[in-house]
Design a protein around this motif. Structure first.
Motif, PDB file in Angstrom:
ATOM      1  N   GLN A 324       0.835  -1.205   0.000  1.00  0.00           N
ATOM      2  CA  GLN A 324       0.000   0.000   0.000  1.00  0.00           C
ATOM      3  C   GLN A 324       0.869   1.253   0.000  1.00  0.00           C
ATOM      4  N   ALA A 325       1.976   1.225   0.744  1.00  0.00           N
ATOM      5  CA  ALA A 325       2.886   2.381   0.755  1.00  0.00           C
ATOM      6  C   ALA A 325       3.461   2.619  -0.638  1.00  0.00           C
ATOM      7  N   GLN A 326       3.772   1.544  -1.353  1.00  0.00           N
ATOM      8  CA  GLN A 326       4.271   1.695  -2.723  1.00  0.00           C
ATOM      9  C   GLN A 326       3.216   2.311  -3.632  1.00  0.00           C
ATOM     10  N   ARG A 327       1.957   1.884  -3.447  1.00  0.00           N
ATOM     11  CA  ARG A 327       0.877   2.456  -4.256  1.00  0.00           C
ATOM     12  C   ARG A 327       0.680   3.937  -3.931  1.00  0.00           C
ATOM     13  N   ASP A 328       0.770   4.281  -2.657  1.00  0.00           N
ATOM     14  CA  ASP A 328       0.595   5.683  -2.270  1.00  0.00           C
ATOM     15  C   ASP A 328       1.685   6.560  -2.872  1.00  0.00           C
ATOM     16  N   LEU A 329       2.935   6.087  -2.812  1.00  0.00           N
ATOM     17  CA  LEU A 329       4.014   6.905  -3.382  1.00  0.00           C
ATOM     18  C   LEU A 329       3.859   7.020  -4.898  1.00  0.00           C
ATOM     19  N   ALA A 330       3.417   5.945  -5.542  1.00  0.00           N
ATOM     20  CA  ALA A 330       3.209   5.982  -6.994  1.00  0.00           C
ATOM     21  C   ALA A 330       2.124   6.985  -7.374  1.00  0.00           C
ATOM     22  N   ALA A 331       1.205   7.259  -6.443  1.00  0.00           N
ATOM     23  CA  ALA A 331       0.113   8.201  -6.715  1.00  0.00           C
ATOM     24  C   ALA A 331       0.550   9.652  -6.588  1.00  0.00           C
ATOM     25  N   ALA A 332       1.713   9.881  -5.969  1.00  0.00           N
ATOM     26  CA  ALA A 332       2.220  11.252  -5.847  1.00  0.00           C
ATOM     27  C   ALA A 332       2.623  11.761  -7.226  1.00  0.00           C
ATOM     28  N   ALA A 333       2.274  13.007  -7.509  1.00  0.00           N
ATOM     29  CA  ALA A 333       2.541  13.544  -8.846  1.00  0.00           C
ATOM     30  C   ALA A 333       3.007  14.982  -8.736  1.00  0.00           C
ATOM     31  N   PRO A 334       3.798  15.450  -9.710  1.00  0.00           N
ATOM     32  CA  PRO A 334       4.189  16.866  -9.728  1.00  0.00           C
ATOM     33  C   PRO A 334       2.958  17.755  -9.709  1.00  0.00           C
ATOM     34  N   GLY A 335       3.039  18.807  -8.932  1.00  0.00           N
ATOM     35  CA  GLY A 335       1.891  19.703  -8.827  1.00  0.00           C
ATOM     36  C   GLY A 335       0.996  19.408  -7.652  1.00  0.00           C
ATOM     37  N   ASP A 336       1.248  18.286  -6.952  1.00  0.00           N
ATOM     38  CA  ASP A 336       0.479  18.000  -5.741  1.00  0.00           C
ATOM     39  C   ASP A 336       0.725  19.106  -4.710  1.00  0.00           C
ATOM     40  N   ASP A 337      -0.293  19.410  -3.950  1.00  0.00           N
ATOM     41  CA  ASP A 337      -0.155  20.407  -2.886  1.00  0.00           C
ATOM     42  C   ASP A 337       0.461  19.722  -1.660  1.00  0.00           C
ATOM     43  N   GLU A 338       1.768  19.525  -1.707  1.00  0.00           N
ATOM     44  CA  GLU A 338       2.470  18.786  -0.653  1.00  0.00           C
ATOM     45  C   GLU A 338       3.068  19.742   0.368  1.00  0.00           C
ATOM     46  N   PRO A 339       3.004  19.405   1.658  1.00  0.00           N
ATOM     47  CA  PRO A 339       3.711  20.200   2.663  1.00  0.00           C
ATOM     48  C   PRO A 339       5.216  20.011   2.508  1.00  0.00           C
ATOM     49  N   ALA A 340       5.979  21.036   2.836  1.00  0.00           N
ATOM     50  CA  ALA A 340       7.432  20.984   2.663  1.00  0.00           C
ATOM     51  C   ALA A 340       8.078  19.887   3.503  1.00  0.00           C
ATOM     52  N   ARG A 341       7.420  19.470   4.569  1.00  0.00           N
ATOM     53  CA  ARG A 341       8.033  18.509   5.486  1.00  0.00           C
ATOM     54  C   ARG A 341       8.286  17.146   4.858  1.00  0.00           C
ATOM     55  N   VAL A 342       7.675  16.845   3.702  1.00  0.00           N
ATOM     56  CA  VAL A 342       7.861  15.535   3.075  1.00  0.00           C
ATOM     57  C   VAL A 342       8.888  15.578   1.948  1.00  0.00           C
ATOM     58  N   PHE A 343       9.675  16.683   1.881  1.00  0.00           N
ATOM     59  CA  PHE A 343      10.617  16.835   0.772  1.00  0.00           C
ATOM     60  C   PHE A 343      11.629  15.697   0.698  1.00  0.00           C
ATOM     61  N   PHE A 344      11.930  15.091   1.835  1.00  0.00           N
ATOM     62  CA  PHE A 344      12.986  14.078   1.890  1.00  0.00           C
ATOM     63  C   PHE A 344      12.509  12.691   1.469  1.00  0.00           C
ATOM     64  N   PHE A 345      11.184  12.499   1.422  1.00  0.00           N
ATOM     65  CA  PHE A 345      10.676  11.140   1.237  1.00  0.00           C
ATOM     66  C   PHE A 345      10.359  10.866  -0.231  1.00  0.00           C
ATOM     67  N   GLY A 346      11.094   9.929  -0.790  1.00  0.00           N
ATOM     68  CA  GLY A 346      10.887   9.534  -2.173  1.00  0.00           C
ATOM     69  C   GLY A 346      11.210   8.064  -2.348  1.00  0.00           C
ATOM     70  N   GLU A 347      11.582   7.696  -3.540  1.00  0.00           N
ATOM     71  CA  GLU A 347      11.842   6.290  -3.865  1.00  0.00           C
ATOM     72  C   GLU A 347      12.938   5.705  -2.985  1.00  0.00           C
ATOM     73  N   ALA A 348      14.009   6.487  -2.777  1.00  0.00           N
ATOM     74  CA  ALA A 348      15.132   5.976  -1.978  1.00  0.00           C
ATOM     75  C   ALA A 348      14.724   5.749  -0.526  1.00  0.00           C
ATOM     76  N   SER A 349      13.953   6.683   0.024  1.00  0.00           N
ATOM     77  CA  SER A 349      13.521   6.545   1.421  1.00  0.00           C
ATOM     78  C   SER A 349      12.557   5.379   1.593  1.00  0.00           C
ATOM     79  N   LEU A 350      11.650   5.230   0.640  1.00  0.00           N
ATOM     80  CA  LEU A 350      10.718   4.099   0.708  1.00  0.00           C
ATOM     81  C   LEU A 350      11.473   2.777   0.654  1.00  0.00           C
ATOM     82  N   ALA A 351      12.486   2.702  -0.215  1.00  0.00           N
ATOM     83  CA  ALA A 351      13.280   1.475  -0.322  1.00  0.00           C
ATOM     84  C   ALA A 351      14.030   1.197   0.987  1.00  0.00           C
TER      85      ALA A 351
END
Length: 463
Positions: A324-351
């Motif tokens: 489910q976490a993989q699906r959630d990250l895959a749903a993230a897209a450029p232009g999402d209204d994301e808070p700055a606090r999640v800037f560090f979390f991406g493919e490498a962090s999920l792995a």
């Protein structure tokens, strides 16, 4: 007068236990009294007399008294034990007022006056019991408290002030990622307990602005807690995380609260409290904390929940949570209204987190694969601390697979990455290297000796 009597009683008891006379104690303290009449008899205020004639600065007198009696008794005596220092509440108590806790944090962590620091730190020892979350009614009450604060008075606070706090928080977060929690932590605490504390006491342009400011303050408190966690100052980290939750609750910002609860779960996992970690992780994805989070943050919350499930032996559920976490990250897209606090979390962090869960499940080959993927996809210059920790964990898994040479090669890269980093977790990695390699010392194996000596040098340099 009653307090003075209690002070004298405590002092007299401590002096009796140490078998010292008042005159002897006065000499130990460097007091030039002793020949000033009978003022020092028990019926008078010993403190008033000693402070009056002492060559010790009066503000330091409680500490001097406590130090002398500690030496004589062979146990720690604090000014608070003698009634000479203000008692400090346990700052993790959910019933405490948010801004009162903030004032205490400043006194303990910045000013260091009028509070016996040793007593405060004892009260702030990492507590498993303090991980129990408040009831649902507490969250509702905190939101109402926050609304009332906006009408309390004080300097006027606007959106520009909120943006300033967010800018500073982003700067501190980036430094933490590149350099570790050992850099700039004092500056974070100073800014949080001074400038931001004044903003929180202000009059806000609107209720929306107040909520934004309290949410921004919550994120800064979280950063202070994360830096303390990374520095292995776990009691302080737990306290700042708790303060971040309070601020998020007053901001009525469930997603921010979930972000902090996830950090608390991460800390509990690292400290070996899997059941409590799972409870915290489950709370982080409960209701609006997950529903109102952006996809990237949902993935972050979910993967830590997966780690909690893995650590408590719920392997099938952990696998489902990872997917489910993989699906959630895959749903993230450029232009999402994301808070700055999640800037560090991406493919490498999920792995990285996925690998940690697989390691705890017992799937070591799977863990190696995911740790490698994390290393290969991370921008190491921007996230040097996490990069070094990932390499350290990868090397440790190779050791469990009996691949000592491969572990040494990976650990050599880890030592390269951690050179500019000051972090309790990188120090722990270096310590683990030395522990694992200790049976191989004195055998003339060049790769092992080189890693061992480099790890020892890093530990010495960062002590």
């Amino acid at each position: 007068m009653a307090k003075e009597v209690r002070v004298n009683e405590r002092l007299q008891q401590a002096i009796r236990e140490s078998r010292m006379t008042y005159d002897r104690l006065a000499l130990e303290l460097g007091i030039v009294a002793g020949r000033h009449g009978d003022d020092a008899r028990p019926g008078k205020s010993l403190i008033s007399h000693w402070v009056r004639y002492s060559v010790v600065p009066s503000g330091d007198m409680p500490s001097y008294l406590a130090a002398v009696l500690s030496r004589r008794l062979g146990r720690t005596v604090t000014p608070a034990d003698l009634g000479l220092a203000e008692e400090v509440s346990d700052l993790r108590d959910w019933s405490l007022d948010t801004l009162s806790v903030l004032a205490d944090l400043r006194r303990i962590d910045v000013d260091d006056v009028e509070v016996d620091r040793s007593t405060a730190l004892q009260l702030m020892a990492y507590s498993v019991g303090a991980l129990a979350l408040p009831t649902e009614s507490w969250w509702e009450s905190m939101a109402r408290t926050g609304e009332a604060r906006g009408r309390a008075g004080g300097r006027r606070v606007g959106e520009a002030d909120v943006e300033a706090v967010r800018d500073m928080t982003g700067l501190f977060s980036q430094v933490d990622q590149r350099r570790g929690g050992g850099h700039a932590r004092t500056a974070v605490v100073q800014y949080f307990t001074s400038d931001v504390a004044r903003f929180l006491k202000g009059t806000f342009a609107s209720e929306g602005t107040r909520r934004q400011m309290f949410s921004a303050a919550a994120e800064l408190a979280y950063v202070a807690g994360w830096m303390a966690f990374d520095s292995a100052d776990h009691a302080a980290a737990q306290t700042y995380f708790g303060q971040a939750v309070r601020l998020a609750a007053e901001a009525d910002d469930p997603a921010m609260a979930g972000h902090v609860l996830r950090a608390m779960a991460h800390q509990a996992l690292d400290l070996g409290h899997p059941k409590q970690a799972l409870d915290l992780a489950a709370a982080s994805i409960s209701g609006d904390r997950y529903a109102l989070a952006c996809p990237r943050e949902r993935a972050l919350l979910g993967v830590i929940h997966a780690r909690g499930l893995a650590a408590t032996g719920r392997h099938t559920a952990a696998t489902g949570a990872l997917l489910q976490a993989q699906r959630d990250l895959a749903a993230a897209a450029p232009g999402d209204d994301e808070p700055a606090r999640v800037f560090f979390f991406g493919e490498a962090s999920l792995a990285h987190e996925t690998a940690s869960a697989l390691r705890d499940i017992g799937d070591l080959p799977g863990a190696v694969k995911e740790f490698r993927h994390s290393v290969e996809t991370r921008k190491a210059t921007s996230f040097a601390r996490t990069h070094a920790v990932t390499l350290g964990y990868l090397g440790a898994v190779h050791v469990r697979l009996k691949n000592i040479e491969e572990a040494c090669a990976v650990w050599s890269d880890a030592l390269d990455a951690m050179e500019p980093v000051r972090s309790g977790r990188t120090r722990q990695t270096a310590t683990h290297m030395r522990t694992v390699l200790s049976p191989f010392r004195q055998r003339g194996i060049r790769s092992i000796d080189r890693v061992d000596s480099r790890a020892a040098a890093y530990l010495e340099a960062t002590a």
